[in-house]
Write a protein that holds these residues in place. Sequence first.
Motif, PDB file in Angstrom:
ATOM      1  N   SER A  10       4.730   3.293  12.376  1.00 16.13           N
ATOM      2  CA  SER A  10       3.801   3.718  11.544  1.00 16.13           C
ATOM      3  C   SER A  10       4.426   3.930  10.058  1.00 16.13           C
ATOM      4  CB  SER A  10       3.034   5.043  11.993  1.00 16.13           C
ATOM      5  OG  SER A  10       4.234   5.988  12.111  1.00 16.13           O
ATOM      6  N   LEU A  18       4.955   0.264   8.802  1.00 12.16           N
ATOM      7  CA  LEU A  18       3.745  -0.514   8.128  1.00 12.16           C
ATOM      8  C   LEU A  18       3.356   0.661   6.998  1.00 12.16           C
ATOM      9  CD1 LEU A  18       1.574  -2.249   8.570  1.00 12.16           C
ATOM     10  CD2 LEU A  18       0.379  -0.765  10.329  1.00 12.16           C
ATOM     11  N   HIS A  19       3.229   1.734   6.781  1.00  6.84           N
ATOM     12  CA  HIS A  19       2.795   2.391   5.703  1.00  6.84           C
ATOM     13  C   HIS A  19       3.467   2.136   4.376  1.00  6.84           C
ATOM     14  CE1 HIS A  19       2.987   5.995   2.923  1.00  6.84           C
ATOM     15  NE2 HIS A  19       1.592   6.113   3.233  1.00  6.84           N
ATOM     16  N   LEU A  72      -7.645   4.292  15.067  1.00  6.11           N
ATOM     17  CA  LEU A  72      -6.801   3.105  15.236  1.00  6.11           C
ATOM     18  C   LEU A  72      -7.410   1.663  15.522  1.00  6.11           C
ATOM     19  CD1 LEU A  72      -3.434   4.625  16.850  1.00  6.11           C
ATOM     20  CD2 LEU A  72      -3.755   3.927  14.268  1.00  6.11           C
ATOM     21  N   LEU A 101      -8.854   0.756  12.485  1.00  3.23           N
ATOM     22  CA  LEU A 101      -7.988   0.258  11.399  1.00  3.23           C
ATOM     23  C   LEU A 101      -7.563  -0.930  12.015  1.00  3.23           C
ATOM     24  CD1 LEU A 101      -6.140   0.533   9.090  1.00  3.23           C
ATOM     25  CD2 LEU A 101      -4.497   1.638  11.013  1.00  3.23           C
ATOM     26  N   SER A 132      -0.118  -7.073   9.290  1.00  3.04           N
ATOM     27  CA  SER A 132      -0.355  -5.535   9.629  1.00  3.04           C
ATOM     28  C   SER A 132      -1.165  -5.335  10.753  1.00  3.04           C
ATOM     29  CB  SER A 132      -0.890  -5.028   8.266  1.00  3.04           C
ATOM     30  OG  SER A 132      -2.295  -5.702   7.927  1.00  3.04           O
ATOM     31  N   ALA A 135      -0.790  -2.632  13.730  1.00  2.43           N
ATOM     32  CA  ALA A 135      -1.905  -1.597  13.903  1.00  2.43           C
ATOM     33  C   ALA A 135      -2.287  -1.744  15.448  1.00  2.43           C
ATOM     34  CB  ALA A 135      -3.150  -2.026  13.012  1.00  2.43           C
ATOM     35  N   HIS A 171      -7.506   2.155   4.460  1.00  4.63           N
ATOM     36  CA  HIS A 171      -6.299   1.709   5.081  1.00  4.63           C
ATOM     37  C   HIS A 171      -5.175   2.702   4.835  1.00  4.63           C
ATOM     38  CE1 HIS A 171      -8.155  -2.293   5.638  1.00  4.63           C
ATOM     39  NE2 HIS A 171      -9.037  -1.663   6.497  1.00  4.63           N
ATOM     40  N   HIS A 172      -4.894   2.920   3.705  1.00  5.41           N
ATOM     41  CA  HIS A 172      -3.539   3.648   3.255  1.00  5.41           C
ATOM     42  C   HIS A 172      -3.789   4.921   3.639  1.00  5.41           C
ATOM     43  CE1 HIS A 172      -1.424   6.249   0.441  1.00  5.41           C
ATOM     44  NE2 HIS A 172      -0.396   5.227   0.494  1.00  5.41           N
ATOM     45  N   LEU A 224      -3.103   4.999   7.253  1.00  2.00           N
ATOM     46  CA  LEU A 224      -1.780   4.915   7.573  1.00  2.00           C
ATOM     47  C   LEU A 224      -0.881   6.260   7.131  1.00  2.00           C
ATOM     48  CD1 LEU A 224      -1.098   1.413   6.486  1.00  2.00           C
ATOM     49  CD2 LEU A 224      -1.310   2.022   8.882  1.00  2.00           C
ATOM     50  N   TYR A 225      -1.054   6.753   5.960  1.00  2.00           N
ATOM     51  CA  TYR A 225      -0.476   8.032   5.718  1.00  2.00           C
ATOM     52  C   TYR A 225      -0.661   9.276   6.581  1.00  2.00           C
ATOM     53  CZ  TYR A 225       0.265  12.246   2.866  1.00  2.00           C
ATOM     54  OH  TYR A 225       0.716  13.481   2.472  1.00  2.00           O
ATOM     55  N   ARG A 245       1.178   8.314   9.778  1.00  2.00           N
ATOM     56  CA  ARG A 245       2.667   8.593   9.815  1.00  2.00           C
ATOM     57  C   ARG A 245       2.726  10.057   9.903  1.00  2.00           C
ATOM     58  NH1 ARG A 245       5.414   7.913   4.253  1.00  2.00           N
ATOM     59  NH2 ARG A 245       4.295   9.507   3.815  1.00  2.00           N
TER      60      ARG A 245
END
Length: 232
Positions: A60, A63-64, A120, A123, A139, A143, A201-202, A205-206, A209
């Motif tokens: 994670s 990817l982030h 997820l 995503l 990506s 995911a 998406h960001h 992912l944030y 994480r």
Amino acid sequence: MSQSSKSVALLLLTLVLLELSMRVGTAPICAHGQAGCHVPSLADLFDRVIQQSSRMHGISSDLHSEFEQYFFPSKNLVGKRKCHTNGILTPDDKENAQRIGREQLTEVILRLLGSWGDPLSQLYHSMSQDQNQDFNHYSSNKALEISDVVHELRDGVAKMAEKMKLLGVLGNTVGYISPESLVPSSTFSFYKQGELNSMDHHDLLYCFRRDSNKVKNYLRILKCTTLPELDC
């Protein structure tokens, strides 16, 4: 017995022992001690879920970071993220995590893991349909890998909790909680819209994480408070 006969006998014995050792080494792992199964200790179960959680957080984080570099290379993204798990009360440091006790900490871990199933999945599907194919082919695969790891880890933690119950170090009230009971339904409807953009998406992912790091740290703390005889 001739020398050649002794050699043949020795060879046969070696083959038998080799086959036996291979059978023992590959014995399936099971929780209830069925015939032919290796029953893992609680320490073994902890080691496995901690290893899985480290892998989950590593993927994670990578990817982030790669997502930010690809889509926002010159922006310093600040501000509060719209994390759907903000409503789950979590200890904010090691001391508080140790203070709340094993039952509550196990529940927090299961809540965090259970709350990420639908987001997820959304995503992955959103990334796989995105037009930025240069990045999103890679990506979306990542995911999907994260989604699989979360599912495996949730099952692993559930098995670990059952083992703790059998050993009397965890109350019988601890168990799996459905994702729908964790956060308001309006939050889940956001992820089910199917029209997520790069900023969505960001944020996902944030937030993941952040939560994957919490799970990793909480599992380590839980291991040390449950098995203090181990070197933590």
